[in-house]
Design a protein around this motif. Structure first.
Motif, mmCIF file in Angstrom:
data_model
loop_
_atom_site.group_PDB
_atom_site.id
_atom_site.type_symbol
_atom_site.label_atom_id
_atom_site.label_comp_id
_atom_site.label_asym_id
_atom_site.label_seq_id
_atom_site.Cartn_x
_atom_site.Cartn_y
_atom_site.Cartn_z
ATOM 1 N N GLN A 1 0.785 -1.238 0.000
ATOM 2 C CA GLN A 1 0.000 0.000 0.000
ATOM 3 C C GLN A 1 0.822 1.295 0.000
ATOM 4 O OE1 GLN A 1 -2.786 -0.757 3.209
ATOM 5 N NE2 GLN A 1 -4.473 -1.076 1.787
ATOM 6 N N PRO A 2 1.894 1.398 0.804
ATOM 7 C CA PRO A 2 2.658 2.654 0.752
ATOM 8 C C PRO A 2 3.223 2.956 -0.633
ATOM 9 C CG PRO A 2 3.215 1.400 2.720
ATOM 10 C CD PRO A 2 2.382 0.491 1.857
ATOM 11 N N THR A 3 3.781 1.941 -1.305
ATOM 12 C CA THR A 3 4.325 2.152 -2.645
ATOM 13 C C THR A 3 3.213 2.461 -3.638
ATOM 14 O OG1 THR A 3 6.065 0.561 -2.115
ATOM 15 C CG2 THR A 3 5.810 1.154 -4.415
ATOM 16 N N LEU A 4 2.080 1.768 -3.517
ATOM 17 C CA LEU A 4 0.927 2.026 -4.385
ATOM 18 C C LEU A 4 0.477 3.481 -4.245
ATOM 19 C CD1 LEU A 4 -2.181 -0.265 -4.772
ATOM 20 C CD2 LEU A 4 -2.491 2.121 -4.203
ATOM 21 N N GLN A 5 0.442 3.988 -3.011
ATOM 22 C CA GLN A 5 -0.001 5.359 -2.770
ATOM 23 C C GLN A 5 0.921 6.356 -3.460
ATOM 24 O OE1 GLN A 5 -0.448 6.330 1.358
ATOM 25 N NE2 GLN A 5 -0.968 8.460 0.977
ATOM 26 N N GLN B 1 -8.063 7.215 0.082
ATOM 27 C CA GLN B 1 -8.260 6.375 -1.102
ATOM 28 C C GLN B 1 -7.570 5.029 -0.948
ATOM 29 O OE1 GLN B 1 -6.721 9.271 -3.945
ATOM 30 N NE2 GLN B 1 -8.747 9.489 -4.876
ATOM 31 N N VAL B 2 -6.370 5.030 -0.396
ATOM 32 C CA VAL B 2 -5.656 3.768 -0.186
ATOM 33 C C VAL B 2 -6.396 2.901 0.820
ATOM 34 C CG1 VAL B 2 -3.517 2.747 0.685
ATOM 35 C CG2 VAL B 2 -3.424 4.715 -0.832
ATOM 36 N N PRO C 1 -4.629 2.030 -14.330
ATOM 37 C CA PRO C 1 -3.950 3.308 -14.563
ATOM 38 C C PRO C 1 -4.103 4.319 -13.432
ATOM 39 C CG PRO C 1 -6.016 3.247 -15.771
ATOM 40 C CD PRO C 1 -5.870 1.905 -15.123
ATOM 41 N N GLY C 2 -5.057 4.087 -12.509
ATOM 42 C CA GLY C 2 -5.276 5.066 -11.450
ATOM 43 C C GLY C 2 -5.905 4.430 -10.229
ATOM 44 N N ILE C 3 -5.963 5.177 -9.130
ATOM 45 C CA ILE C 3 -6.459 4.639 -7.859
ATOM 46 C C ILE C 3 -7.946 4.312 -7.939
ATOM 47 C CG2 ILE C 3 -6.961 6.912 -6.912
ATOM 48 C CD1 ILE C 3 -5.623 3.821 -5.011
ATOM 49 N N TRP D 1 -9.559 2.994 -10.455
ATOM 50 C CA TRP D 1 -9.644 1.651 -11.020
ATOM 51 C C TRP D 1 -9.278 0.596 -9.979
ATOM 52 C CZ3 TRP D 1 -11.575 0.020 -15.588
ATOM 53 C CH2 TRP D 1 -11.830 0.995 -16.559
ATOM 54 N N VAL D 2 -8.265 0.880 -9.181
ATOM 55 C CA VAL D 2 -7.844 -0.078 -8.160
ATOM 56 C C VAL D 2 -8.972 -0.319 -7.159
ATOM 57 C CG1 VAL D 2 -6.230 -0.524 -6.266
ATOM 58 C CG2 VAL D 2 -5.399 0.472 -8.401
ATOM 59 N N ILE D 3 -9.612 0.761 -6.693
ATOM 60 C CA ILE D 3 -10.697 0.623 -5.718
ATOM 61 C C ILE D 3 -11.862 -0.159 -6.323
ATOM 62 C CG2 ILE D 3 -12.421 1.884 -4.378
ATOM 63 C CD1 ILE D 3 -10.354 4.148 -4.096
ATOM 64 N N GLY D 4 -12.261 0.188 -7.550
ATOM 65 C CA GLY D 4 -13.373 -0.515 -8.195
ATOM 66 C C GLY D 4 -13.082 -1.989 -8.399
ATOM 67 N N LEU D 5 -11.872 -2.314 -8.813
ATOM 68 C CA LEU D 5 -11.515 -3.714 -9.030
ATOM 69 C C LEU D 5 -11.352 -4.461 -7.710
ATOM 70 C CD1 LEU D 5 -9.049 -3.260 -12.009
ATOM 71 C CD2 LEU D 5 -11.224 -4.496 -12.063
ATOM 72 N N ARG D 6 -10.962 -3.763 -6.655
ATOM 73 C CA ARG D 6 -10.912 -4.417 -5.336
ATOM 74 C C ARG D 6 -12.321 -4.762 -4.859
ATOM 75 N NH1 ARG D 6 -7.604 -7.164 -2.552
ATOM 76 N NH2 ARG D 6 -8.053 -6.143 -0.572
ATOM 77 N N VAL D 7 -13.304 -3.900 -5.141
ATOM 78 C CA VAL D 7 -14.690 -4.243 -4.810
ATOM 79 C C VAL D 7 -15.130 -5.470 -5.606
ATOM 80 C CG1 VAL D 7 -17.083 -3.446 -4.919
ATOM 81 C CG2 VAL D 7 -15.280 -1.880 -4.160
ATOM 82 N N ALA D 8 -14.766 -5.519 -6.902
ATOM 83 C CA ALA D 8 -15.077 -6.703 -7.713
ATOM 84 C C ALA D 8 -14.396 -7.938 -7.149
ATOM 85 C CB ALA D 8 -14.639 -6.463 -9.164
ATOM 86 N N GLN D 9 -13.160 -7.782 -6.676
ATOM 87 C CA GLN D 9 -12.477 -8.892 -6.022
ATOM 88 C C GLN D 9 -13.240 -9.357 -4.789
ATOM 89 O OE1 GLN D 9 -8.392 -7.952 -5.005
ATOM 90 N NE2 GLN D 9 -7.624 -9.580 -6.306
ATOM 91 N N GLY D 10 -13.786 -8.403 -4.055
ATOM 92 C CA GLY D 10 -14.561 -8.763 -2.874
ATOM 93 C C GLY D 10 -15.795 -9.575 -3.230
ATOM 94 N N VAL D 11 -16.472 -9.210 -4.309
ATOM 95 C CA VAL D 11 -17.630 -9.985 -4.768
ATOM 96 C C VAL D 11 -17.204 -11.415 -5.106
ATOM 97 C CG1 VAL D 11 -19.389 -10.179 -6.559
ATOM 98 C CG2 VAL D 11 -18.840 -7.937 -5.591
#
Length: 484
Positions: free
Chosen positions: A31-35, A44-45, A94-96, A98-108
């Protein structure tokens, strides 16, 4: 059920549990490097984790119900393939946003596969042999928890944060395809070579489900209770998000959770086909085991939250030395898993769970008084031994004492307990640390939570062979010769 089907069910269950456990630990390291790379804010992180947790907690029980109706292997395959695809998407995001949206999809997708990992084991193994596969699964989770920070740190240092998400892609695709390709019985005690021929029970479908049984297509007339699923999703989603959103002014999550929970209970009492069947949720053994899991995970993760500040703040250790001192937790968790099945056979679930919760409470109290490396190592070792044993014992009760046709719902409830517990424990620990009373107060209170779990464990069956549900298991028909 052939040895091959049991082996593939266990391997798939372990793989699904390990992928989810690894994903969480390596993400924390990245997470720190991603941020920095995506120029994201701290909030956001945080949502890369919170969005995932809310999606998982909201859908676990309904996903388990879907598995009971359509089969656990198809749900597991869909969850694994979706989880791997979302991981690949995050790796090239390409951006945070997208990461958040795809993490929600991962949660599903995680919600689809997690109940299925226990549902497949429940239908593959007879009740008296469930403790060992659950112990193997728990030990693998412990190994993943220990290896995750090391693997994540090495990947982030050498290849960047995106590399940690590529780790999931190949195993998720492999086991997802394997689940789709495997054809076998979906219910315990049945094999393709010996299909039952009683009236009203027809041949198995291509995925092995029995038509006319509660787990097969003949059950399609029974509603899935979508309104109940939505109400429970709102209640659990708000409950899990609340600890992360407490600093935000005007956050009405607790009130929304209470209202949704009240409406859910009222709905479940009136609907003819409740999301939580009475033969599962009404079992004293299952209810006690779920409460024990919530108490154990709350106490452990709350103690780990406080322990991080104790090691790095009060004692001034760097992250690497802190990880070394806490390593006995993962080691003892792995070692406790194979010891638990024979313990369950000898003294039963009640004594095993009560004793393990006592070890967990003792470990937290040792941490509260510890100031040297030896005492800290002992405290973390007691945490690992206690929690690893509770995980096997309580999970075995939840899975065993639930009817086989409700294995998915039981798995969803177990996973829900393991998601809600840590959120509550960390929130309580953070609140108490905010009182500026030091680290001792929250640790003592969390030890009290563990003792409460020990008291709740007294409602568990005395012996592992005790049947609470009163439902006879299907007879093993693998030895019945085919009729001529």
């Amino acid at each position: 059920m052939t040895p091959y089907h049991r082996a593939t069910a266990l391997a798939s269950s372990v793989a699904g549990a390990v992928i989810v456990a690894l994903d969480g630990t390596v993400l924390t390291v990245a997470q720190p490097t991603l941020q920095r790379d995506l120029d994201a804010s701290a909030a956001q992180v945080q949502w890369t984790s919170t969005g995932y947790l809310v999606a998982v907690a909201a859908l676990l029980v309904f996903a388990g119900r879907l598995g009971d109706r359509y089969g656990h292997r198809p749900l597991f395959a869909a969850g694994m393939l979706g989880f791997g695809a979302a991981s690949a998407g995050i790796a090239v995001a390409p951006g945070i946003g997208w990461v958040i949206g795809l993490r929600v999809a991962q949660g599903v997708c995680g919600a689809l596969l997690q109940p299925a990992t226990l549902g497949m084991v429940r239908t593959a193994f007879p009740p008296d042999r469930l403790a060992l596969p659950i112990a193997v699964r728990t030990g693998a989770i412990g190994l993943a928890a220990a290896a995750g920070p090391l693997v994540g740190g090495a990947l982030v240092t050498g290849l960047g944060w995106r590399s940690v998400f590529y780790v999931n892609v190949l195993p998720a695709a492999l086991f997802g395809v394997l689940a789709l390709a495997t054809r076998g019985p979906e219910r315990a005690g049945l094999s393709p070579a010996a299909e039952p021929e009683e009236p009203g029970v027809r041949a198995a479908t291509s995925m092995g489900r029995l038509e006319g049984s509660p787990a097969g297509p003949g059950h399609s007339a029974v509603p899935l209770d979508v309104p109940g699923a939505l109400l429970l999703a709102v209640a659990l989603g708000c409950a899990v998000q609340t600890p992360a959103a407490l600093p935000e002014p005007g956050w009405a999550g607790p009130l929304a959770a209470v209202v949704a929970c009240t409406a859910f209970v009222r709905h479940e009492r009136r609907t003819p086909s409740p999301l939580l069947p009475p033969d599962v949720i009404g079992s004293a053994a299952v209810g006690s085991a779920l409460a024990v899991l919530v108490a154990a995970s709350s106490a452990l993760f709350g103690a780990l939250f406080v322990g991080t500040y104790l090691l790095q703040g009060t004692l001034g250790l760097d992250p690497f030395h802190s990880a070394l001192l806490s390593l006995p937790l993962a080691v003892l968790m792995v070692l406790a898993a194979p010891v638990c099945p024979p313990l369950l056979r000898r003294v039963g679930a009640r004594r095993t769970t009560v004793g393990a919760m006592g070890l967990l409470a003792l470990g937290i109290l040792v941490l509260a008084r510890a100031s040297g490396a030896l005492a800290l190592g002992v405290g973390f070792a007691l945490l690992g031994a206690g929690f690893g044993t509770v995980m096997v014992a309580a999970t075995q009760v939840v899975v065993r004492e639930s009817p086989v046709e409700r294995a998915g719902v039981a798995g969803g409830l177990q996973q829900t307990a393991m998601n809600v517990g840590p959120a509550l424990g960390v929130a309580a620990a953070a609140t108490m640390r905010g009182l500026d009373r030091g680290d001792a107060l929250p640790l003592v209170v969390l030890a009290g939570v563990a003792v409460t779990g020990a008291v709740l464990g007294r409602a568990l069956p005395k012996r592992s062979g005790t049947v609470i549900t009163g439902r006879p298991e299907p007879r093993d028909r693998t030895r019945v010769p085919a009729r001529r």
